[in-house]
Design a protein around this motif. Structure first.
Motif, short mmCIF file in Angstrom:
data_model
loop_
_atom_site.label_atom_id
_atom_site.label_comp_id
_atom_site.label_asym_id
_atom_site.label_seq_id
_atom_site.Cartn_x
_atom_site.Cartn_y
_atom_site.Cartn_z
N GLN A 171 0.83 -1.21 0.00
CA GLN A 171 0.00 0.00 0.00
C GLN A 171 0.86 1.26 0.00
O GLN A 171 0.39 2.35 0.37
CB GLN A 171 -0.95 0.00 1.21
CG GLN A 171 -1.94 -1.15 1.22
CD GLN A 171 -2.82 -1.19 -0.03
OE1 GLN A 171 -2.98 -0.20 -0.73
NE2 GLN A 171 -3.39 -2.35 -0.31
N LYS B 80 2.43 2.88 -5.92
CA LYS B 80 1.46 3.85 -6.44
C LYS B 80 0.90 3.42 -7.80
O LYS B 80 -0.18 3.85 -8.19
CB LYS B 80 2.07 5.25 -6.51
CG LYS B 80 3.15 5.42 -7.53
CD LYS B 80 3.60 6.90 -7.57
CE LYS B 80 4.80 7.07 -8.47
NZ LYS B 80 5.94 7.70 -7.83
N ALA B 107 -6.74 3.71 0.38
CA ALA B 107 -7.25 4.86 -0.38
C ALA B 107 -6.17 5.92 -0.57
O ALA B 107 -6.29 6.79 -1.43
CB ALA B 107 -8.45 5.47 0.34
N ARG B 108 -5.12 5.84 0.26
CA ARG B 108 -4.05 6.84 0.18
C ARG B 108 -2.77 6.25 -0.42
O ARG B 108 -1.69 6.83 -0.26
CB ARG B 108 -3.77 7.39 1.58
CG ARG B 108 -4.90 8.28 2.09
CD ARG B 108 -4.83 8.44 3.60
NE ARG B 108 -5.87 9.34 4.09
CZ ARG B 108 -7.15 8.98 4.23
NH1 ARG B 108 -7.54 7.76 3.92
NH2 ARG B 108 -8.04 9.84 4.69
N ARG B 109 -2.89 5.13 -1.09
CA ARG B 109 -1.72 4.53 -1.73
C ARG B 109 -1.10 5.51 -2.71
O ARG B 109 -1.79 6.05 -3.57
CB ARG B 109 -2.13 3.24 -2.44
CG ARG B 109 -1.00 2.54 -3.17
CD ARG B 109 -1.32 1.07 -3.45
NE ARG B 109 -2.69 0.85 -3.87
CZ ARG B 109 -3.12 1.08 -5.12
NH1 ARG B 109 -2.31 1.52 -6.02
NH2 ARG B 109 -4.38 0.86 -5.42
N ASP B 111 0.02 8.43 -2.02
CA ASP B 111 -0.03 9.81 -1.52
C ASP B 111 0.95 9.98 -0.38
O ASP B 111 1.34 9.02 0.27
CB ASP B 111 -1.43 10.16 -1.00
CG ASP B 111 -2.47 10.11 -2.09
OD1 ASP B 111 -2.08 10.10 -3.26
OD2 ASP B 111 -3.67 10.05 -1.75
N GLU B 123 -15.69 9.52 4.84
CA GLU B 123 -14.99 8.48 4.10
C GLU B 123 -15.61 7.11 4.39
O GLU B 123 -15.82 6.31 3.48
CB GLU B 123 -13.54 8.51 4.62
CG GLU B 123 -12.50 8.05 3.66
CD GLU B 123 -11.12 8.18 4.30
OE1 GLU B 123 -10.86 9.16 5.04
OE2 GLU B 123 -10.30 7.30 4.07
N THR B 163 -8.07 -2.00 -5.59
CA THR B 163 -8.69 -1.25 -6.69
C THR B 163 -9.29 0.07 -6.25
O THR B 163 -9.77 0.83 -7.07
CB THR B 163 -9.80 -2.10 -7.34
OG1 THR B 163 -10.71 -2.53 -6.32
CG2 THR B 163 -9.24 -3.32 -8.04
N LYS B 165 -7.96 2.80 -5.14
CA LYS B 165 -7.29 3.83 -5.90
C LYS B 165 -6.88 3.15 -7.19
O LYS B 165 -6.05 2.24 -7.17
CB LYS B 165 -6.07 4.32 -5.13
CG LYS B 165 -5.48 5.55 -5.74
CD LYS B 165 -4.82 6.40 -4.69
CE LYS B 165 -4.65 7.79 -5.23
NZ LYS B 165 -3.84 8.60 -4.34
N LYS B 166 -7.48 3.53 -8.29
CA LYS B 166 -7.33 2.79 -9.54
C LYS B 166 -5.85 2.57 -9.89
O LYS B 166 -5.11 3.52 -10.13
CB LYS B 166 -8.03 3.55 -10.66
CG LYS B 166 -8.24 2.69 -11.89
CD LYS B 166 -8.99 3.44 -12.97
CE LYS B 166 -8.84 2.69 -14.27
NZ LYS B 166 -9.47 3.35 -15.39
N ASN B 198 -13.87 -1.10 -13.99
CA ASN B 198 -12.86 -0.05 -13.95
C ASN B 198 -11.88 -0.12 -15.12
O ASN B 198 -10.95 0.68 -15.19
CB ASN B 198 -12.06 -0.14 -12.64
CG ASN B 198 -12.93 0.08 -11.43
OD1 ASN B 198 -13.58 1.12 -11.32
ND2 ASN B 198 -12.98 -0.88 -10.55
#
Lengths: 310, 265
Positions: A171, B80, B107-109, B111, B123, B163, B165-166, B198
């Motif tokens: 991740q 990422k 969801a923050r992969r 970032d 969220e 998936t 974060k696409k 997707n």
């Protein structure tokens, strides 16, 4: 009666060691690293604080600098482990040894620094109720900060780093950096407790903190054995750990009053921790023997799922 | 999209246990390709996926994702671009953390993580809807620790995390192999839904020949560390298992050997 008289002192000391156990909790429970740096960093905290207070630095400033000194020690262990690939337990031992020299240097080559009477202190054994209040407030502040921190984006990744490093890397989490950060926070808190200890006792000794990791683990095991049954979340666990520290010191004082020679106390601490560490293992052994049929099917299932990773 | 050139990897080089897992491996994926990967024992399937993910560095060769040379990029930075689901259902999720917390991390992969609230209430509402789509009843268990879920549920959550974060490429490493047949079918169905909805570029290793033929628009077969069969489009749709086996035998000059594949035939 003697026991009741000793109780406030035991509680005050238990609070201070409980704070140290919170530091150990971060490395041992959250990061899944048995970090032996703490034996050195608690002493660093005590030495830094004693020297600074004697130099006229206000007590609160001294404990903050002690925190930073401990955090720096944690960074060293973290880098030895994460950047240089040394197994974490050895990295901790190496830093601990380095800190012995560092601590001697801080104390100016002597093995003991006594706090000059009349210097500013947040807490002292001469006034136990006040010491309990001061230590209690600092602990509440630390717990609130940690509680908030571990729900931030960074804090969550620190939890997952210890919980599942494979998932964390997948991740996009820098597991190595997180270990360094976690060890810094952990040892910072340990040194903070060391600085309180020096003020409470009115001195810092080069041998302070020997076996601290064992006391920390004892407090964690005692505390979590109760708090996990209430609610397994961070705040309850941390409060439990503090409680564990207090229970440990109350028992400790009780045993001393019963007449056990203080020479044997480290043995006593080590045995407590050994029992807690061994309990889950012995329990599993016991159940395996009692239900061999179930154990066999379980192992057969693992064999099936285990292959095929071509 | 994904370009792999002349990849080579030998484990334990210079010892009696030396094993060349990849040699002369070339592969180019186009945008939106859904590729199924099959191969015998030790053909290098997982090694190939781990090379793309950056678990270790290859001995030779280059890997390019979306025009970026990632060959020397550390695993966490490469993340990422990638969504990953592992064979072991325990590997993709953090057991001691809540379902919502696991998703918020995913969801923050890619970032930069900051000192701001890591999983907001708003969220969580979004996660509830996403979990509902899995049809596993997880939408009401946002605060449940993932460690309490079954293997299939954990694998479904991992899929969602991969998936959320696409990703540029979705890597599935026999992700249904450790599940019972019914759960495996369910997870595969969810996989297909997420991938097609997707339009994800996907590499899926499987030991099930039916699945390999049924899913995706392209199929590759690996042998001794490189691709020996590569079929796509209409040709793949009409493929049968027997044809596939004979294709393999002609291309590799040996019989297809995989106990697991044979058993699932």
């Amino acid at each position: 009666m003697a026991f009741l008289n000793a109780l406030p002192g035991a509680i005050a000391e238990g609070l201070i060691w409980g704070l140290m156990a919170i530091g150990v909790y971060i490395s041992y429970k959250i990061l899944d690293i048995a970090d032996l740096t703490v034996d050195g960093s608690i002493c660093t905290g005590a030495c830094v604080c004693a020297v600074l207070i004697n130099a006229g630095v206000p007590a609160w400033g001294s404990i903050l600098i002690a925190f930073l000194a401990g955090a720096a020690a944690g960074v060293i262990t973290g880098l030895l482990h994460a950047a240089l690939g040394i197994p974490s337990i050895l990295a901790g031992i190496l830093t601990q040894l380095m800190l012995y020299s560092v601590n001697l240097a801080i104390l100016g080559g002597r093995s003991l620094a006594t706090l000059t009477p009349g210097t500013s202190k947040l807490l002292h054994m001469s006034n136990n109720p006040l010491a309990i209040l001061a230590a209690g407030l600092i602990i509440i502040a630390v717990i609130i900060i940690l509680w908030l921190f571990f729900y931030t984006e960074v804090g969550l990744t620190l939890k997952s780093t210890g919980d599942n490093p494979d998932m964390s890397r997948a991740q996009g989490i820098n597991v190595k950096l997180n270990k360094v950060l976690g060890l810094a926070i952990s040892n910072g808190i340990v040194a903070l407790s060391g600085s309180l200890l020096a003020q409470y006792k009115g001195s810092a000794n080069i041998n302070d903190g020997r076996g601290a990791i064992v006391i920390g683990l004892a407090a964690i095991f005692i505390g979590l054995s109760v708090s996990m049954k209430i609610k397994p979340n961070l705040v309850v666990s941390l409060v439990g750990v503090i409680g564990g520290g207090i229970v440990y010191y109350v028992i400790y004082n009780f045993v001393v009053l019963l007449g056990l020679k203080t020479d044997y106390l480290k043995m006593f601490s080590a045995i407590i921790v050994a029992v807690f560490l061994a309990a889950p293992y012995l329990k599993s052994m016991y159940f395996t023997k009692k239900k061999p049929v179930r154990a066999q099917t379980a192992s057969a299932r693992t064999d099936e799922g285990g292959d095929g990773n071509a | 999209m994904l370009k792999i050139r002349d990849l080579e990897k030998t484990f334990n080089p210079g010892t009696v246990n030396a094993k060349t897992a990849l040699s002369g491996f070339d592969l180019t994926l186009n945008d939106g390709d859904f590729v199924t990967v099959i191969g015998g024992n030790g053909a290098g399937k997982s090694t190939m996926l781990n090379a793309i993910a950056g678990v270790w560095k290859p001995d030779y060769g280059t890997i390019e994702i979306d025009g970026v040379d990632v060959t020397n990029m550390p695993e966490h930075k490469r993340a990422k671009f990638l969504g990953r689901v592992f064979q072991d259902p325990m590997k993709g999720t953090s057991p001691d953390m809540e379902i919502a917390e696991n998703l918020s991390i995913a969801a923050r992969r890619g970032d930069k993580r900051k000192l701001v609230w890591g999983c907001s209430r708003k969220e969580k509402e979004g996660y509830r809807d996403l979990l509902a789509q899995l049809g596993l009843g997880l939408e009401d268990r946002l605060s449940t620790k993932v460690g309490l879920l079954s293997g299939g549920q954990r694998q479904a959550v991992t899929l969602l995390m991969a998936t959320l974060k696409k990703p540029k490429i979705l890597l599935l490493d026999e992700h249904t192999a450790a599940l019972d047949p019914k759960t495996a079918a369910k997870v595969l169905e969810i996989t297909n839904k997420l991938v097609t909805e997707n339009n994800l570029t996907t590499l899926m290793i499987t030991h099930n020949m039916h699945d390999a033929i049924e899913y995706g628009n392209r199929l590759i077969m690996m042998h001794e560390g490189h691709v020996v069969v590569d079929v796509s489009g209409e040709e793949k749709k009409k493929l049968t298992i027997d044809q596939l086996l004979s294709l393999f035998e002609t291309a590799s000059g040996s019989r297809f050997t995989s106990d697991k594949v044979m058993l699932s035939k």
